[in-house]
Design a protein around this motif. Structure first.
Motif, PDB file in Angstrom:
ATOM      1  N   GLY A  24     -48.064 -87.828  59.079  1.00  0.00           N
ATOM      2  CA  GLY A  24     -48.864 -86.744  59.630  1.00  0.00           C
ATOM      3  C   GLY A  24     -48.622 -85.440  58.895  1.00  0.00           C
ATOM      4  N   GLU A  27     -50.481 -85.459  55.538  1.00  0.00           N
ATOM      5  CA  GLU A  27     -51.911 -85.230  55.740  1.00  0.00           C
ATOM      6  C   GLU A  27     -52.184 -83.779  56.130  1.00  0.00           C
ATOM      7  OE1 GLU A  27     -55.471 -86.987  58.568  1.00  0.00           O
ATOM      8  OE2 GLU A  27     -53.881 -88.353  57.892  1.00  0.00           O
ATOM      9  N   ALA A  28     -51.302 -83.222  56.967  1.00  0.00           N
ATOM     10  CA  ALA A  28     -51.448 -81.820  57.360  1.00  0.00           C
ATOM     11  C   ALA A  28     -51.340 -80.896  56.151  1.00  0.00           C
ATOM     12  CB  ALA A  28     -50.393 -81.462  58.399  1.00  0.00           C
ATOM     13  N   LEU A 160     -50.550 -83.625  63.442  1.00  0.00           N
ATOM     14  CA  LEU A 160     -51.774 -82.980  62.955  1.00  0.00           C
ATOM     15  C   LEU A 160     -52.289 -81.949  63.952  1.00  0.00           C
ATOM     16  CD1 LEU A 160     -53.456 -86.148  61.428  1.00  0.00           C
ATOM     17  CD2 LEU A 160     -52.726 -84.108  60.158  1.00  0.00           C
TER      18      LEU A 160
END
Length: 322
Positions: A24, A27-28, A160
């Motif tokens: 996460g 991706e963040a 996220l």
């Protein structure tokens, strides 16, 4: 036992929740250039290596200096950065509580305190590392949001969601591989409980690793003709009081299940809501005023009563008190 039960949720894979945080965070970082990572010499344990590799200029290895890490993170928010700090839950809270209170919570800084290896399931490292008081410590701080997701997918989604959340937050996750039973594409709404299974005889409020145990317990109870409602309380603060009251108004009694001390945990928060609004029997599944010890995660959960069998026992006790 799990394979012979008619479970409402199933899994095909197990993975640690800390990997949900690591994926996460990566991706963040790709989505928001203001996301930065800080770690106190535990990059591998926190699964922050991929973020460090892709964004070396946005990653800060502070060494075994957790208090300094919190201070650095608080300062970075002044320049508009969104810092995610990473270390074990014990070091993320107990070791640096003063810095969190003064530099983050009191100042209302946008720091995300991300804590792995929480609870008993840290396992063989023993009582000194198995913090069971951290949720209580963090939820008592004004301005602080407290999130305890239940599996890999929910941990990734929660990480996220914290990028867009403004304010101090504590994200608690764990070390062991655990069933992945929630959707990969789920929308994580901070402060909104998730009713996973409808029921009418008793409500099971669970958080973290104990959500899966609650799913198993529901199937065990159903085999005995007892209808249990299972609600995933992934956000302990702010607490979804509306969902709690609506469920207990229907079922008339409840169980709280958590990998944490009974004192100061999720059950305490639920009890406060019920006593103010809708008094009802509530049974607790949690650690009862003791430290942990060394052992495998499964052995420890069983010894300290944090499993489906004990949730079933607590549910029957709650029903008997109606």
């Amino acid at each position: 036992m799990e394979k012979t039960l008619d479970l409402k949720f199933t899994y095909t894979e197990k993975k640690d929740t800390r990997s949900g945080f690591g994926d996460g965070l990566l991706e963040a970082g790709r989505k928001n250039p203001n996301v930065v990572g800080l770690c106190a010499d535990l990059i591998g344990s926190l699964k922050m290596g991929a973020f460090q590799k892709e964004f070396p200029d946005r990653f800060f290895q502070v060494g075994i200096a957790e208090a300094n890490m919190i201070g650095l993170a608080a300062g970075m928010t002044i320049g508009g950065k969104i810092p995610f700090t990473g270390t074990f839950a014990n070091f993320s809270t107990g070791r640096v509580y003063d810095q969190i209170r003064q530099s983050v919570a009191y100042s209302d800084k946008n720091v995300k305190i991300c804590a792995s290896h929480a609870g008993l399931t840290l396992g063989e490292d023993g009582a000194t590392h198995q913090i069971l008081e951290d949720v209580g410590m963090m939820k008592m701080l004004p301005h602080m949001t407290v999130i305890v997701p239940c599996d890999y997918n929910q941990t990734k989604a929660a990480t996220l969601a914290l990028v867009d959340h403004v304010g101090p937050a504590y994200l608690r996750f764990g070390r062991p591989v655990w069933p992945i039973f929630t959707p990969a594409n789920q929308k994580f709404e901070i402060g909104k409980a998730w009713k996973m299974i409808e029921g009418k005889d008793v409500t099971i409020f669970a958080t973290g690793h104990l959500v899966w145990e609650a799913v198993v317990a529901e199937a065990m109870l159903r085999e005995e003709g007892i209808s249990a409602e299972v609600i995933n309380i992934h956000t302990i603060k702010p607490l979804d009081e509306e969902a709690i009251l609506a469920s207990v108004a229907k079922t008339g009694c409840a169980v709280s299940a958590e990998e944490h001390q009974i004192n100061g945990g999720l059950g305490d928060s639920i009890a406060q809501v019920l006593v103010r609004n809708h008094p009802a029997p509530l049974e607790y599944v949690g650690v009862n005023d003791s430290f942990g010890e060394s052992g495998t995660p499964t052995q420890l959960l069983e010894k300290y009563g944090l499993n489906a069998a004990n949730i079933v026992k607590a549910a029957k006790q709650a029903i008997s008190r109606k």
